[in-house]
Design a protein around this motif. Structure first.
Motif, mmCIF file in Angstrom:
data_model
loop_
_atom_site.group_PDB
_atom_site.id
_atom_site.type_symbol
_atom_site.label_atom_id
_atom_site.label_comp_id
_atom_site.label_asym_id
_atom_site.label_seq_id
_atom_site.Cartn_x
_atom_site.Cartn_y
_atom_site.Cartn_z
ATOM 1 N N THR A 1 -23.786 -5.290 -60.763
ATOM 2 C CA THR A 1 -23.616 -6.336 -61.558
ATOM 3 C C THR A 1 -22.184 -7.334 -61.462
ATOM 4 O OG1 THR A 1 -23.120 -5.046 -63.437
ATOM 5 C CG2 THR A 1 -25.122 -5.624 -63.306
ATOM 6 N N ALA A 2 -21.182 -6.176 -61.301
ATOM 7 C CA ALA A 2 -19.896 -6.898 -61.367
ATOM 8 C C ALA A 2 -19.752 -7.321 -60.014
ATOM 9 C CB ALA A 2 -18.783 -5.856 -61.346
ATOM 10 N N THR A 3 -20.260 -6.705 -58.839
ATOM 11 C CA THR A 3 -20.337 -7.006 -57.573
ATOM 12 C C THR A 3 -20.951 -8.519 -57.343
ATOM 13 O OG1 THR A 3 -20.457 -4.723 -56.811
ATOM 14 C CG2 THR A 3 -20.971 -6.681 -55.014
ATOM 15 N N LYS A 4 -22.005 -8.754 -57.863
ATOM 16 C CA LYS A 4 -22.678 -9.966 -57.883
ATOM 17 C C LYS A 4 -21.928 -11.065 -58.393
ATOM 18 C CE LYS A 4 -26.996 -8.364 -59.352
ATOM 19 N NZ LYS A 4 -28.447 -8.565 -59.648
ATOM 20 N N ARG A 5 -21.247 -10.617 -59.626
ATOM 21 C CA ARG A 5 -20.706 -11.737 -60.456
ATOM 22 C C ARG A 5 -19.311 -12.251 -59.659
ATOM 23 N NH1 ARG A 5 -19.465 -8.689 -64.323
ATOM 24 N NH2 ARG A 5 -17.499 -8.322 -63.641
ATOM 25 N N MET A 6 -18.706 -11.158 -59.007
ATOM 26 C CA MET A 6 -17.361 -11.512 -58.143
ATOM 27 C C MET A 6 -17.589 -12.364 -57.038
ATOM 28 S SD MET A 6 -14.951 -7.917 -58.235
ATOM 29 C CE MET A 6 -16.264 -6.753 -58.145
ATOM 30 N N ASN A 7 -18.601 -11.991 -56.433
ATOM 31 C CA ASN A 7 -19.283 -12.552 -55.184
ATOM 32 C C ASN A 7 -19.548 -14.215 -55.518
ATOM 33 O OD1 ASN A 7 -20.340 -12.859 -52.343
ATOM 34 N ND2 ASN A 7 -22.083 -13.317 -53.447
ATOM 35 N N LEU A 8 -20.193 -14.236 -56.536
ATOM 36 C CA LEU A 8 -20.651 -15.455 -57.059
ATOM 37 C C LEU A 8 -19.419 -16.561 -57.392
ATOM 38 C CD1 LEU A 8 -23.148 -17.292 -57.530
ATOM 39 C CD2 LEU A 8 -23.154 -16.616 -59.839
ATOM 40 N N LYS A 9 -18.430 -16.072 -58.367
ATOM 41 C CA LYS A 9 -17.279 -16.644 -58.356
ATOM 42 C C LYS A 9 -16.429 -16.935 -57.276
ATOM 43 C CE LYS A 9 -15.899 -15.036 -63.201
ATOM 44 N NZ LYS A 9 -15.440 -16.177 -63.853
ATOM 45 N N VAL B 1 -15.850 -8.779 -46.961
ATOM 46 C CA VAL B 1 -15.411 -9.110 -48.226
ATOM 47 C C VAL B 1 -16.425 -8.754 -49.196
ATOM 48 C CG1 VAL B 1 -15.203 -11.026 -49.870
ATOM 49 C CG2 VAL B 1 -13.993 -11.206 -47.642
ATOM 50 N N LYS B 2 -18.056 -8.787 -48.949
ATOM 51 C CA LYS B 2 -18.787 -8.444 -50.059
ATOM 52 C C LYS B 2 -18.961 -7.135 -49.963
ATOM 53 C CE LYS B 2 -22.055 -12.328 -49.606
ATOM 54 N NZ LYS B 2 -23.198 -12.765 -48.830
ATOM 55 N N THR B 3 -18.468 -6.167 -48.759
ATOM 56 C CA THR B 3 -18.373 -4.773 -48.835
ATOM 57 C C THR B 3 -17.275 -4.357 -49.764
ATOM 58 O OG1 THR B 3 -19.424 -4.414 -46.580
ATOM 59 C CG2 THR B 3 -18.282 -2.597 -47.694
ATOM 60 N N ILE B 4 -16.276 -5.186 -49.757
ATOM 61 C CA ILE B 4 -15.011 -4.721 -50.605
ATOM 62 C C ILE B 4 -15.242 -4.937 -52.097
ATOM 63 C CG2 ILE B 4 -12.618 -5.502 -51.115
ATOM 64 C CD1 ILE B 4 -11.932 -5.778 -48.124
ATOM 65 N N LEU B 5 -16.210 -5.915 -52.065
ATOM 66 C CA LEU B 5 -16.485 -6.019 -53.621
ATOM 67 C C LEU B 5 -17.566 -5.286 -54.257
ATOM 68 C CD1 LEU B 5 -16.876 -10.097 -53.795
ATOM 69 C CD2 LEU B 5 -14.906 -8.879 -54.222
ATOM 70 N N THR B 6 -18.123 -4.445 -53.384
ATOM 71 C CA THR B 6 -18.982 -3.536 -53.960
ATOM 72 C C THR B 6 -18.285 -1.947 -54.287
ATOM 73 O OG1 THR B 6 -19.567 -2.265 -51.649
ATOM 74 C CG2 THR B 6 -20.929 -4.289 -52.275
ATOM 75 N N THR B 7 -17.001 -1.777 -53.886
ATOM 76 C CA THR B 7 -16.223 -0.785 -53.959
ATOM 77 C C THR B 7 -15.683 -0.711 -55.545
ATOM 78 O OG1 THR B 7 -14.087 -1.731 -53.225
ATOM 79 C CG2 THR B 7 -15.821 -0.517 -51.672
ATOM 80 N N ASN B 8 -15.871 0.677 -55.845
ATOM 81 C CA ASN B 8 -15.376 0.875 -57.359
ATOM 82 C C ASN B 8 -15.692 0.031 -58.273
ATOM 83 O OD1 ASN B 8 -13.762 2.541 -58.803
ATOM 84 N ND2 ASN B 8 -11.762 1.284 -58.475
ATOM 85 N N LEU C 1 -27.093 -11.336 -53.176
ATOM 86 C CA LEU C 1 -25.569 -11.829 -53.169
ATOM 87 C C LEU C 1 -25.671 -13.336 -52.707
ATOM 88 C CD1 LEU C 1 -23.563 -8.529 -52.031
ATOM 89 C CD2 LEU C 1 -23.934 -9.532 -54.330
ATOM 90 N N ALA C 2 -25.084 -14.103 -53.600
ATOM 91 C CA ALA C 2 -25.218 -15.607 -53.063
ATOM 92 C C ALA C 2 -24.284 -15.619 -51.541
ATOM 93 C CB ALA C 2 -24.443 -16.330 -54.109
ATOM 94 N N PRO C 3 -24.417 -16.629 -50.689
ATOM 95 C CA PRO C 3 -25.242 -17.555 -50.935
ATOM 96 C C PRO C 3 -26.816 -17.292 -50.623
ATOM 97 C CG PRO C 3 -23.872 -17.982 -48.882
ATOM 98 C CD PRO C 3 -23.601 -16.669 -49.595
ATOM 99 N N THR D 1 -8.838 -16.284 -61.095
ATOM 100 C CA THR D 1 -10.104 -16.908 -61.040
ATOM 101 C C THR D 1 -11.288 -15.984 -60.666
ATOM 102 O OG1 THR D 1 -9.586 -17.667 -58.839
ATOM 103 C CG2 THR D 1 -8.593 -19.068 -60.576
ATOM 104 N N VAL D 2 -11.229 -15.389 -59.770
ATOM 105 C CA VAL D 2 -12.433 -14.549 -59.206
ATOM 106 C C VAL D 2 -12.618 -13.173 -60.164
ATOM 107 C CG1 VAL D 2 -13.822 -13.936 -57.276
ATOM 108 C CG2 VAL D 2 -11.970 -15.662 -57.258
ATOM 109 N N ARG D 3 -11.620 -12.607 -60.786
ATOM 110 C CA ARG D 3 -11.552 -11.463 -61.562
ATOM 111 C C ARG D 3 -12.023 -10.333 -60.747
ATOM 112 N NH1 ARG D 3 -8.847 -12.341 -65.415
ATOM 113 N NH2 ARG D 3 -9.716 -10.499 -66.740
ATOM 114 N N VAL D 4 -11.154 -10.309 -59.425
ATOM 115 C CA VAL D 4 -11.895 -9.109 -58.489
ATOM 116 C C VAL D 4 -10.535 -8.038 -58.746
ATOM 117 C CG1 VAL D 4 -12.934 -10.645 -56.732
ATOM 118 C CG2 VAL D 4 -10.250 -10.349 -56.819
ATOM 119 N N GLY D 5 -9.635 -8.337 -59.653
ATOM 120 C CA GLY D 5 -8.929 -6.965 -59.942
ATOM 121 C C GLY D 5 -8.084 -6.741 -58.472
#
Length: 292
Positions: free
Chosen positions: A135-143, A124-131, A25-27, A178-182
């Motif tokens: 691949t989507a987690t990596k994309r949301m984090n990068l965005k 934040v990264k952990t929230i992005l891993t849920t549900n 996960l970036a950065p 913008t980030v498509r995190v739903g």
DNA sequence: GGTAGACCTGGACGC
DNA sequence: GCGTCCAGGTCTACC
């Protein structure tokens, strides 16, 4: 410039880097050839820079641009936290003795998990891993980084993770768009707002001496953080008492003990019950049959 | 305390 | 190219 940091032994750089998916996960970036972990950080004076971390005989070496004394101290503090250089897992190793599936734990100096300089970034990264899928987690984090993170001078493609002010200044609607995190946008924005308003000192949990159960309750109060996310964050905070129980955990246990037949969360808990305060660590560093 | 359904995105798949 | 289905953890309402 380069400087070195000592790590409490036993320590293995790669065991920390590959402890979980954070390195993808970036950065963060990782150079397999050079065996070097890079991270783009923002220092308290606003300076954004990338440093490169590699292993030495008794710790790590950090290579980066020229720093002032206080900047170097801050980078050292961040790297010490990120790699858990001062952490002690002797209790876990003692508890693992006699368990063939944890034989490698002490040998490989396992126990540390890679973490970000701030707990905000890890929540934040952990929230992005849920549900969602990895691949989507990596994309949301990068965005999120590309949309809100600060860039280093003259290099707009090198960005640090956004801070609470940058996210709080936005809105759930814009974040979502913008980030498509739903639906996660509301959780991330609310957390940033709570911290910015001074009502919640999230970073203080890094050094909290609260009993693990109370610390878990504090984490569960964060919108978007449920049992799985709280267990993951507890491992990051050095508390190995809970198993991050997701579909992957069910799959691992199902192939380990039930011939691939579906299992319940209770069965997973039952298999690791005996590890008590090291339950989460035993699960994370178990030598699993199933590799996906 | 346990359970069902909604939430949201993007990839996979069928047509 | 379009529509449908699916995976994923948390939250809320309900029993």
């Amino acid at each position: 410039m380069q400087f070195k940091l000592y790590a409490r032994q036993p320590f293995q750089f790669l065991s920390v880097v590959k402890s979980h998916g954070w390195v993808q996960l970036a950065p963060f970036t990782f150079d397999e050839q050079k065996v070097s972990l890079s991270y783009t950080d923002r220092l308290s004076n606003g300076r954004v820079l990338t440093y490169h971390i590699s292993e030495t005989t008794d710790g790590v070496a950090i290579e980066t641009e020229k720093l002032t004394g206080s900047e170097q101290a801050e980078v050292a503090q961040h790297v010490t936290w990120m790699l858990g250089l001062d952490m002690d897992f002797s209790g876990f190793y003692a508890a693992s003795l006699g368990e063939p599936k944890l034989l490698q734990a002490e040998k490989k100096a396992q126990g540390r998990v890679l973490r970000s300089p701030t707990l905000f970034e890890d929540v934040v990264k952990t929230i992005l891993t849920t549900n969602t899928l990895w691949t989507a987690t990596k994309r949301m984090n990068l965005k999120l980084i590309n949309e809100y993170g600060p860039s280093s001078d003259g290099e707009t493609d090198v960005r640090a993770f956004p801070n609470t002010a940058e996210i709080a200044a936005s809105s759930p609607e814009v974040l979502k768009e913008t980030v498509r995190v739903g639906y996660r946008a509301a959780s991330i924005h609310e957390l940033a707002l709570r911290i910015e308003s001074g009502n919640f000192n999230l970073e203080s949990l890094k050094t909290s001496d609260l009993p693990t159960l109370d610390l878990r309750n504090e984490l569960l109060k964060i919108k978007g953080v449920g049992p799985y996310a709280a267990a993951n964050l507890l491992l990051i905070l050095g508390r190995g008492d809970f198993i991050p129980l997701d579909t992957w955990a069910l799959k691992l246990v199902s192939h380990e003990w039930y011939d691939g037949q579906p299992v319940t969360a209770k069965k997973v808990e039952k298999h690791f019950e005996k590890w008590a305060e090291f339950k989460g660590l035993a699960y994370l560093f178990w030598d699993w049959k199933y590799e996906g």
